[in-house]
Design a protein around this motif. Structure first.
Motif, mmCIF file in Angstrom:
data_model
loop_
_atom_site.group_PDB
_atom_site.id
_atom_site.type_symbol
_atom_site.label_atom_id
_atom_site.label_comp_id
_atom_site.label_asym_id
_atom_site.label_seq_id
_atom_site.Cartn_x
_atom_site.Cartn_y
_atom_site.Cartn_z
ATOM 1 N N GLU A 365 0.551 -1.386 -0.189
ATOM 2 C CA GLU A 365 0.386 0.236 0.403
ATOM 3 C C GLU A 365 1.077 2.014 -0.258
ATOM 4 N N ASN A 366 2.282 0.651 1.068
ATOM 5 C CA ASN A 366 3.152 2.273 0.497
ATOM 6 C C ASN A 366 3.400 2.406 -0.396
ATOM 7 N N LEU A 367 3.931 1.585 -1.252
ATOM 8 C CA LEU A 367 4.527 1.947 -2.618
ATOM 9 C C LEU A 367 2.970 2.090 -3.710
ATOM 10 N N ASN A 368 2.080 1.734 -3.856
ATOM 11 C CA ASN A 368 1.238 2.089 -4.134
ATOM 12 C C ASN A 368 0.805 3.621 -4.352
ATOM 13 N N SER A 369 0.741 4.158 -2.972
ATOM 14 C CA SER A 369 0.545 5.652 -2.602
ATOM 15 C C SER A 369 1.649 6.737 -2.868
ATOM 16 N N LEU A 370 2.878 5.764 -4.024
ATOM 17 C CA LEU A 370 4.131 6.881 -3.768
ATOM 18 C C LEU A 370 3.604 7.149 -5.755
ATOM 19 N N ASP A 371 3.479 8.736 -5.653
ATOM 20 C CA ASP A 371 3.316 9.538 -7.159
ATOM 21 C C ASP A 371 4.876 10.338 -7.296
ATOM 22 N N LEU A 372 5.161 9.699 -7.505
ATOM 23 C CA LEU A 372 6.976 10.243 -8.056
ATOM 24 C C LEU A 372 6.330 10.518 -9.509
ATOM 25 N N PRO A 373 7.563 11.620 -9.834
ATOM 26 C CA PRO A 373 7.435 13.166 -11.122
ATOM 27 C C PRO A 373 7.583 11.792 -12.584
ATOM 28 N N SER A 374 8.877 10.918 -12.420
ATOM 29 C CA SER A 374 9.690 10.561 -13.502
ATOM 30 C C SER A 374 8.180 8.624 -14.027
ATOM 31 N N LEU A 375 7.471 8.832 -12.034
ATOM 32 C CA LEU A 375 6.752 7.729 -12.597
ATOM 33 C C LEU A 375 4.877 7.659 -13.021
ATOM 34 N N PRO A 376 5.118 6.686 -14.213
ATOM 35 C CA PRO A 376 3.000 6.779 -14.256
ATOM 36 C C PRO A 376 2.548 6.191 -12.396
ATOM 37 N N ARG A 377 1.352 6.419 -12.573
ATOM 38 C CA ARG A 377 0.893 6.654 -11.021
ATOM 39 C C ARG A 377 0.699 5.591 -11.190
ATOM 40 N N PHE A 378 -0.126 4.898 -10.260
ATOM 41 C CA PHE A 378 0.064 2.920 -10.083
ATOM 42 C C PHE A 378 -1.741 3.141 -10.197
ATOM 43 N N ASN A 379 -2.617 4.072 -10.264
ATOM 44 C CA ASN A 379 -3.503 4.000 -10.700
ATOM 45 C C ASN A 379 -3.475 5.190 -11.394
ATOM 46 N N LEU A 380 -3.618 4.322 -12.793
ATOM 47 C CA LEU A 380 -3.684 5.404 -14.282
ATOM 48 C C LEU A 380 -4.992 5.260 -15.014
ATOM 49 N N GLN A 381 -5.873 6.963 -14.951
ATOM 50 C CA GLN A 381 -7.187 6.782 -15.004
ATOM 51 C C GLN A 381 -7.133 7.572 -17.228
ATOM 52 N N LEU A 382 -7.787 6.472 -17.667
ATOM 53 C CA LEU A 382 -7.373 7.153 -19.430
ATOM 54 C C LEU A 382 -8.710 7.024 -20.250
ATOM 55 N N LYS A 383 -9.294 8.143 -20.961
ATOM 56 C CA LYS A 383 -10.586 7.649 -21.650
ATOM 57 C C LYS A 383 -10.016 8.128 -23.554
ATOM 58 N N ILE A 384 -10.629 7.547 -24.545
ATOM 59 C CA ILE A 384 -10.559 7.415 -25.578
ATOM 60 C C ILE A 384 -10.873 9.153 -25.424
ATOM 61 N N GLY A 385 -9.746 9.309 -26.268
ATOM 62 C CA GLY A 385 -9.152 10.747 -27.173
ATOM 63 C C GLY A 385 -9.077 11.651 -26.302
ATOM 64 N N CYS A 386 -8.655 11.271 -25.244
ATOM 65 C CA CYS A 386 -7.797 12.640 -23.704
ATOM 66 C C CYS A 386 -6.238 12.061 -23.928
ATOM 67 N N PRO A 387 -5.170 13.464 -23.948
ATOM 68 C CA PRO A 387 -4.360 13.488 -24.399
ATOM 69 C C PRO A 387 -3.106 12.909 -22.811
ATOM 70 N N ILE A 388 -2.194 12.638 -23.521
ATOM 71 C CA ILE A 388 -1.134 11.870 -22.553
ATOM 72 C C ILE A 388 -0.066 12.283 -22.760
ATOM 73 N N MET A 389 0.638 12.019 -21.798
ATOM 74 C CA MET A 389 2.549 12.227 -22.314
ATOM 75 C C MET A 389 3.246 10.930 -21.768
ATOM 76 N N LEU A 390 4.649 10.624 -22.819
ATOM 77 C CA LEU A 390 5.262 9.617 -22.546
ATOM 78 C C LEU A 390 6.346 9.371 -21.814
ATOM 79 N N LEU A 391 6.449 8.737 -20.967
ATOM 80 C CA LEU A 391 7.549 9.385 -19.339
ATOM 81 C C LEU A 391 8.909 8.526 -19.928
ATOM 82 N N ARG A 392 8.767 8.043 -21.020
ATOM 83 C CA ARG A 392 9.917 7.263 -21.311
ATOM 84 C C ARG A 392 10.628 7.549 -22.641
ATOM 85 N N ASN A 393 11.945 7.459 -23.925
ATOM 86 C CA ASN A 393 12.658 7.679 -24.847
ATOM 87 C C ASN A 393 12.403 5.791 -25.648
#
Length: 523
Positions: A365-393
């Motif tokens: 639970e402690n690991l899952n709660s971490l929201d670090l700038p270089s990582l995606p969120r543990f619970n990633l919520q998306l919708k069709i048509g929404c904008p996203i940003m890539l975090l890696r090359n």
């Protein structure tokens, strides 16, 4: 069957050379001549001296000082078209993924030069003398490196050291003509928890060969429409943000005593890194976050308007990651469509095998709660048509760089289909898989890994991430003021017109905000 007339084994033995030769075509000479006629006087001078260095093999190092909107990309492309029309190889890179998408080749400096992530004062690049990279650089006549001031100086020194080695030449960068581009008014290298002295020490101005760099400057703002008085006033305001002196432009430069007075006043004010500046009156003032979202992203409930162009030309900027996450969360709730939730898999990386059950000491639970700038969120919520940003090359040559903005087309269990929004690959459909991502050593006190899609929502982004791109509609969240050099200047200069900027200030604010400038790094 007819016999082949080409030695294809020789042609394709070095993939990197083959990729750069593909960029040469018959229309480049005509394009270079056509674009040269459009250059202003400053741009023509920069073009002339750089071309002269390349054609005469003098191996000079230039810094193209290019404030926002002065047409540096047009100058780059004109120079590169001329050199490639002569059959010569040009390597174009940028310090950030977003900036690299505007260059021909879509490559970051780290991926092209194999620069290690953790650089020291004696670091060398990760390619050998007999590698394909070394062969490419031996045939290279010009290197264009954009957004260099935001790169740690150790990275530039590592490239210089490595090129001297493979070229067996003690001249800077092994005798290759190099154009370093950027603007010292914008953000500097990020030093985690670094002091002002450490940040300034990491900047390009302290480069060990800076004394051998010839500075070329572009002055005229080509982005803002010069026929609009409001845009002219906005361009002058950006200069005031740079100098921290609200009445700087009103002085008479002809009079010697006025010059001396300005110089004294500049250093008196400049020694204070924080100064309140007045937000222009023609900026749209928002009362709360929801109004800011509605100003930048109107008609989120109208499906027909949520097109690629709609997302490409809009962005909200903030100085802090927490505010960006909150803005993205609020916006996705207003966005039409079914919500897809993707949960990550977190684990602690066991480094010391003698310590038993080390992973059990940290609850999941402690690991899952971490929201670090270089990582995606543990619970990633998306919708069709929404904008996203890539975090890696993932695939830089195909436009998938760290910072690439995309639009979600479909969501699967193991892959996301998306469309690239910006750069030379705009409109291309790509697939993004789940991968394991490891944060930097400064972000967590223990090594960990998160398996998740390497993306974040991109309705809003931090100011540092936006450097290198321009959009038509910008919202700026200044409830928490900027905290590092150049952030305010970058935020204000992302928009192509001053009347399309919306700002959100604290409720009890008097229409002013904090500006941070380190005068010692400015040209």
């Amino acid at each position: 069957m007819p016999m082949p007339v080409k030695d294809w084994n020789f042609e394709t033995s070095n993939r990197l050379l083959w990729e750069h030769r593909k960029l040469m075509h018959d229309g480049l000479q005509a394009k270079a001549e056509r674009d040269f006629s459009k250059l202003n006087s400053d741009q023509k001078y920069a073009y002339t001296v750089i071309i002269d260095s390349v054609l005469n093999d003098t191996g000079k190092v230039f810094f193209l000082n290019d404030p926002a909107g002065t047409g540096k990309m047009f100058v780059y492309n004109t120079i590169v078209a001329k050199i490639r029309s002569e059959g010569q190889i040009v390597v174009m890179v940028a310090s950030s993924g977003i900036a690299s998408l505007l260059l021909t080749g879509d490559r970051t400096a780290h991926s092209t030069f194999k620069i290690p992530f953790d650089v020291m004062d004696d670091t060398v690049c990760g390619f050998k003398k007999n590698s394909n990279h070394a062969e490419l650089f031996r045939k290279t006549k010009l290197i264009v490196w954009d957004e260099v001031p935001m790169q740690h100086r150790f990275c530039i020194e590592a490239v210089d050291r490595s090129l001297q080695d493979i070229m067996e030449n003690n001249k800077p960068f092994g005798g290759i003509t190099v154009v370093l581009g950027g603007d010292f008014k914008q953000t500097l290298p990020v030093v985690p928890k670094g002091t002002r002295e450490q940040i300034v020490g990491a900047s390009l101005r302290n480069l060990n060969l800076w004394s051998q760099v010839e500075v070329l400057s572009l002055v005229k703002n080509m982005r803002l429409d010069s026929s609009d008085p409001e845009n002219i006033k906005f361009a002058e305001y950006l200069i005031k943000v740079y100098f921290l002196i609200k009445s700087f432009i009103q002085f008479d430069f002809i009079n010697f005593f006025n010059k001396l007075y300005i110089l004294i006043l500049y250093f008196q004010v400049g020694t204070n890194p924080e100064e309140k500046v007045q937000v222009p009156e023609n900026f749209t003032r928002c009362k709360d976050a929801m109004e800011l979202i509605s100003k930048v992203y109107p008609d989120l409930n109208v499906k027909e308007k949520l097109t690629q162009q709609y997302l490409e030309e809009r962005s909200i900027l903030s100085a802090r990651n927490d505010d960006v996450s909150a803005l993205n969360g609020s916006t996705i709730n207003l966005f039409l469509g079914e919500l897809y939730e993707f949960l990550a898999a977190d684990k602690v990386i066991e480094e010391d095998i003698e310590v038993e059950n080390r992973g059990n000491q940290i609850a999941s639970e402690n690991l899952n709660s971490l929201d670090l700038p270089s990582l995606p969120r543990f619970n990633l919520q998306l919708k069709i048509g929404c904008p996203i940003m890539l975090l890696r090359n993932l695939q830089p040559r195909d436009g998938l760089c760290n910072g690439t903005r995309l639009m979600v087309v479909s969501c699967g269990t193991r892959v996301i289909e998306a469309k690239i929004l910006n750069g030379s690959h705009a409109g291309d459909l790509v697939f993004i898989p789940r991968i394991s991502l490891i944060p930097t050593v400064t972000e967590t006190p223990f090594p960990m890994a998160r398996r998740q899609f390497p993306v974040r929502l991109a309705f809003a982004m931090i100011i540092n991430k936006s450097q290198g791109q321009s959009v038509r509609y910008v919202g700026i969240d200044l409830r928490n003021p900027v905290f590092s050099h150049g952030q305010l200047y970058v935020a204000f200069s992302r928009c192509t017109s001053s009347d399309r900027i919306s700002v959100l200030l604290p409720n009890d604010n008097d229409n002013t905000t904090t500006n941070v400038v380190y005068p010692e790094v400015l040209l």
